[in-house]
Enzyme design. Structure first.
Site, PDB file in Angstrom:
ATOM      1  N   ASP A   1      49.952  54.575  73.378  1.00 55.85           N
ATOM      2  CA  ASP A   1      50.783  55.823  73.280  1.00 55.85           C
ATOM      3  C   ASP A   1      51.291  56.034  71.974  1.00 55.85           C
ATOM      4  OD1 ASP A   1      50.722  58.436  74.107  1.00 55.85           O
ATOM      5  OD2 ASP A   1      52.572  57.872  75.016  1.00 55.85           O
TER       6      ASP A   1
ATOM      7  N   GLU B   1      46.421  56.312  69.982  1.00 53.59           N
ATOM      8  CA  GLU B   1      46.572  57.609  70.214  1.00 53.59           C
ATOM      9  C   GLU B   1      47.197  58.141  69.043  1.00 53.59           C
ATOM     10  OE1 GLU B   1      48.796  60.599  70.208  1.00 53.59           O
ATOM     11  OE2 GLU B   1      50.024  59.351  71.378  1.00 53.59           O
TER      12      GLU B   1
ATOM     13  N   ASP C   1      48.874  65.706  79.161  1.00 54.36           N
ATOM     14  CA  ASP C   1      49.843  66.745  78.714  1.00 54.36           C
ATOM     15  C   ASP C   1      49.489  68.155  78.385  1.00 54.36           C
ATOM     16  OD1 ASP C   1      51.803  65.091  78.566  1.00 54.36           O
ATOM     17  OD2 ASP C   1      51.373  64.128  76.554  1.00 54.36           O
TER      18      ASP C   1
END
Length: 497
Positions: free
Chosen positions: A295, A342, A395
């Protein structure tokens, strides 16, 4: 150096689902029948990838991205029903209200385990326990000690502990260990149970043709075993307070930017021993997952550093990260490391160049594609074969919620681009993702169910009503699995691990 694994997971077109284990029903834990049932459903749908969020123990806000450990598993996932078959609990004991007695039952199971002869316990034997301790000694003792002190201190932050425990005074730690041996044994046993059940799930999922896809937050929580046990690797003052913290400038998710609050790494100290802390972290995840997302990959090239004294994100600034030097160390240690980068948000050309030098797949998100620019990298015609495509992430709003909240102009653009009237959304966007040239297409389970904003999992920048959505088994109908299977087949994403 570049990653070189030509027979990796991205040599085949695949489809998968994004669902965190906490979304599964299970009053006594999910890493048993509930997780196996979901793996069966994925197999029925011809989906070959199950992506989760980080699976470590969380703070009270339940965010999996602010874990108490980057190695430990969340003990709330442990399915106590599995301990009945192992002879460590009884059906009668599980007839009590789950939330009130879970801790006591795990304590009872641990006691029975340690006084048993260690054999015939459904794989939960003393030899397996000792192997687990030996394999995980690089993090296990520190974590158990950290967790035990938290329990005794009844404190949410190690900075609030007595100075001797906060600062890891060797004499104070020895005394604490001597006074809390049974507590430490129980916590260690819980981690053994978690990893035993997780590996059983991984084996079961693989037998169904499903691979597990994990997630590593680039940063760790300040209140974690990682920071408490390795203060020299983070930018902290003498007391252990962060001097600077992580976040991001204003972007798609937040017009004000985000203040994450995570401590930032002292990359010079990490480089001094060849990034051993990170290599051990990757080693842990390789034991748990077939594929791993890192991430906020852009933080390896440059990260947004916010002074702790001025916490508004706008006061932050970019600081160079370890970049090539760090990734070279990772791929030297693990040549076949199955990493996904990511690369969402504000991404500069040099970040993408770093990712591509190491042949790391990146991410595209269908919901991000409709800003009106034909060059938007999230639009179908700009996708790349080795990347991943998502309808949305954890998200984002659900696709139906996103579509319903678009302004009229953008909604018309979406309809025109997809060749749809919008009827049946989110399926027009799911079908588009499956058509993509991206080798791996991932769809949140809420989108397969066609749920609206009420099923949103997380809203960045907020702390209420996040991470709590639960799957309803009644929605897992054969009609849905048949529809998914047909779409997977039609778009060439049938695969067997």
């Amino acid at each position: 150096m570049t990653s070189s694994n030509p027979d990796d997971l991205f040599s085949t077109r695949r489809a998968g689902v994004l669902l965190h284990p906490t979304c599964l029903p299970g009053s006594w834990g999910v890493l048993g029948a509930s997780a196996r049932t979901f793996a069966d459903f994925l197999a029925d749908c011809s989906l070959s990838i199950w992506q989760t969020l980080p699976i470590g123990p969380t703070h009270r806000d339940l965010s999996p991205y602010q874990s108490l450990s980057s190695h430990a598993g969340n003990p709330d996932f442990i399915d106590l029903h599995e301990l009945v078959e192992a002879g460590l609990l009884s059906d009668r004991e599980l007839s009590q209200p789950a939330p009130e007695v879970r801790h006591q039952l795990l304590t009872l199971a641990a006691k029975r385990f340690f006084i048993s002869d260690g054999g015939g316990l459904n794989g939960l034997d003393r030899a397996a326990y000792q192997r687990f301790r030996a394999t995980n000694d690089y993090w296990l003792d520190d974590f158990c000690l950290f967790w035990a002190i938290r329990e005794v201190q009844d404190s949410s932050d190690w900075l609030q502990w007595p100075d001797s425990l906060r600062d890891r005074d060797s004499g104070a730690l020895r005394d604490f260990i001597d006074q809390n041996r049974s507590r430490l044994a129980r916590i260690r046993f819980e981690q053994f149970l978690f990893h035993h059940q997780w590996q059983a799930l991984r084996d079961y999922a693989r037998s169904k043709g499903v691979l597990l896809f994990g997630d590593i937050p680039i940063f760790v929580a300040h209140d974690s075993a990682d920071v408490w046990a390795n203060r020299h690797l983070f930018k902290l003052d003498e007391r252990g307070e962060s001097t600077v913290v992580a976040g991001v400038p204003p972007d798609y998710f937040s017009s004000e930017g985000q203040h994450w609050g995570n401590p930032l790494y002292n990359w010079e100290a990490m480089a001094a021993d060849g990034y051993q802390w990170w290599l051990k972290r990757l080693e842990s995840q390789r034991h748990l997952f077939d594929l791993i997302r890192i991430d906020h990959f852009r933080g390896l090239h440059a990260y947004w550093e916010i002074p702790a004294a001025t916490p508004e994100p706008r006061y932050g600034y970019w600081v160079s990260g370890p970049g090539d030097h760090f990734l070279e160390a990772c791929f030297t240690r693990f040549p076949d490391l199955p990493l996904v980068a990511e690369n969402l948000g504000i991404i500069s050309d040099d970040v993408e160049e770093l990712r591509k030098r190491f042949r790391l797949p990146g991410m595209t998100v269908m919901q991000f594609g409709f800003d009106g620019s034909p060059d938007n990298p999230h639009l179908l015609h700009n996708h790349h074969a080795r990347d991943l495509v998502y309808t949305g992430t954890h998200d984002n709003d659900t696709t139906l919620g996103w579509y319903q909240n678009l302004d009229d102009h953008t909604r018309r653009y979406v309809n025109e681009y997809l060749g749809t009237t919008g009827e049946g959304m989110p399926w027009p966007l799911i079908e588009a993702a499956f058509r993509s040239v991206c080798s791996l297409a991932i769809v949140p389970m809420q989108d397969f169910f066609g749920l609206g904003t009420e099923a949103r999992f997380n809203t960045p920048g907020t702390v209420e009503n996040n991470w709590i959505w639960q799957l309803d088994w009644n929605l897992c109908q054969k009609e849905l699995s048949d529809r998914i299977t047909e779409s997977v087949r039609q778009h060439g994403r049938l695969s067997w691990c």
